[in-house]
Design an enzyme around this catalytic site. Structure first.
Site: not given
Ligand code: ADP
Length: 467
Positions: A11, A161, A163, A219-220, A275
């Site tokens: 969570a 994805f 932000a 994603k990376l 990230c």
């Protein structure tokens, strides 16, 4: 299978907002977000949510208790779920092979083992945390090695994805949803089931389906590209300062090229957040493991430039205070890694504060959303070299920007919070000079980076910078 119940393990910043929006947009699905931290779940069930995200409170308010639940009863929600999101944390390893670069997958592995132990019916297991390429294979191996009769698993990759700071808008108006799965009839079927969930509100043309590894690598790659843009413009900010060019003008001119575009071209103290650095380090580690040293070195430079920028900024602060900050009062405005979030992970403000503390400064810190304990934690936890007692003695946390800057020798804007735009810098300056700490020979210096400079009118900027 029609998905009626979703369980989310973790969570946090990813699981919480994502599942809240899924529950809001899919009233026919019961969504249970689980965490092994009782405190976190209690916060999700309280009036004050554990994370700050514009719009999140409203969504949770609408759905909590209706089809959105926060629970520590992990066993029950795994057992009843048709689809399980794994949104646990994947910190960078601090010990062993790949230390400082590779992702620590112990929480992913723990989550997969829990599912293997508890599941009694077929599940679609969706990897949502950012993970190194091939992490789905680990989940797959654990689940398929422990399969019970009548229980089958499909493993999908569905990277997030969003932000931080715009998470709700990013989820509601997603530019793309990426779903990767196995190239088998069962794999395709599982992909379609997850597509169906998103199609409740995302146009089908925005949902991309691929194989699992392309999904993980995308994603990376996306984060590496974004971080690279920041390092690129930051490298040019140093050139601008050395030549008299203005980096915001350069960015404006460069960004007009439609092949480049205007976004993410604001020079700053450096990127932060959980990230960018982590994902690039993952990519570097992956490249090294694949025996691609040139590729690894290429991406390593993006990280190096980010460290350089944070240090360069701090050096400027110290230089403008006559090369000594010992015993000087420095106001740090903003501590989160960017505006509209209380997240401090990898925030450049930490690096700036630590260096100033090492140089003997007294820091007066204010951030609109970061909790006091979190600031203390970031500046004193075991990986930090500063002595905790000394740090505590030398920092004061304030509840308003005006209180933090009173009598300060310098103001260091670390985060571009909108409320700092409204500050009356002229008044702060005059108050400092005439009513301040009585050291009117010291100049109030506003150290700024281009991203923050737009806050101050030209007039005030000059007043503060050049008097
Ligand atoms: P992110 O930014 O990726 O969402 P966070 O650290 O904010 O990461 O959240 C991850 C959450 O996952 C933490 O609250 C942690 O307690 C939780 N977690 C880790 N392992 C498990 C697990 N096996 N089951 C349930 N929750 C877990």
């Amino acid at each position: 299978m029609v998905i009626e119940k979703i369980c989310c393990l973790g969570a946090g910043y990813v699981g919480g907002p994502t599942c809240s929006v899924i529950a809001w947009k899919c009233p026919d699905i019961k969504v249970t977000v689980c965490d092994k931290s009782v405190e976190r779940i209690n916060q999700w069930n309280s009036e004050k949510l554990p994370i700050y995200e514009p719009g999140l409170d409203d969504v949770v308010q609408k759905c909590r208790g209706r089809n959105l639940f926060f629970s520590t009863d992990i066993a029950k929600s795994i057992q009843e779920a048709d689809l399980i999101f794994i949104s646990v944390n994947t910190p960078t390893k601090t010990i062993g092979n790949g230390k400082g670069r590779a992702a620590d997958l112990k929480y992913i592995e723990g989550a997969a083992r829990m599912i293997a132990d508890l599941a009694t019916s077929n599940k679609i297991v969706v990897e949502k945390s950012t993970v190194p390429v091939k992490a789905a294979e680990i989940i797959m191996k654990i689940l398929r090695a422990n399969t019970k009769p009548g229980v089958e698993y499909q493993i999908l990759s569905n990277p997030e994805f969003l932000a931080e700071g715009t998470a709700i808008d990013d989820l509601v108006e997603a530019e793309r949803v990426l779903i990767g799965g196995e190239d088998t009839p069962e794999g395709h079927k599982a992909i379609q089931e997850l597509c169906w969930v998103y199609e409740h509100w995302i146009p089908a043309k925005n949902i991309l389906t691929t194989n699992t590894w392309s999904s993980e690598l995308s994603k990376l790659a996306a984060n590496a590209f974004l971080a690279q843009r920041i390092s690129s413009i930051n490298s040019l900010s140093a050139v601008c300062e050395a030549t008299g060019a203005d980096v915001s003008e350069v960015a404006r001119a460069v960004g007009r090229d439609s092949r480049i575009g205007p976004k993410f071209l604001e020079a700053s103290i450096g990127f932060g957040g959980s990230c960018f650095q982590k994902d690039i380090l993952n990519l570097i580690y992956l490249s090294e493991c694949l025996n691609l040293p040139e590729v690894a070195a290429y991406w390593q430079q993006v990280v190096n430039l980010n460290d350089y920028q944070k240090n360069r900024f701090t050096r400027k602060v110290i230089e403008s205070l006559f090369n000594t900050v010992s015993d000087k009062k420095i106001a740090i405005l903003g501590f989160s890694f960017k505006k509209n979030t209380g997240d401090t992970r990898e925030s450049p403000a930490i690096c700036v504060s630590k260096t100033l503390l090492d140089e003997g400064a007294k820091l007066h810190i204010y951030d609109p959303k970061v909790e006091t304990d979190q600031i203390y934690y970031e500046l004193t936890h075991p990986q930090v070299t500063n002595e905790p007692e000394i740090v505590r003695k030398n920092i004061e946390i304030h509840r308003s920007a005006y209180s933090a800057v009173t009598g300060a020798h310098a103001i260091v804007l670390c985060t571009e919070w909108d409320e700092f735009k409204e500050l009356d810098f002229k008044k702060i300056y005059t108050d400092r000079q005439y009513k301040g700490a009585g050291q009117s020979d010291l100049t109030l210096t506003c150290i700024y980076c281009e991203k923050l400079a737009s806050f101050l009118t030209d007039n005030v900027l000059q007043l503060i910078l050049y008097v």
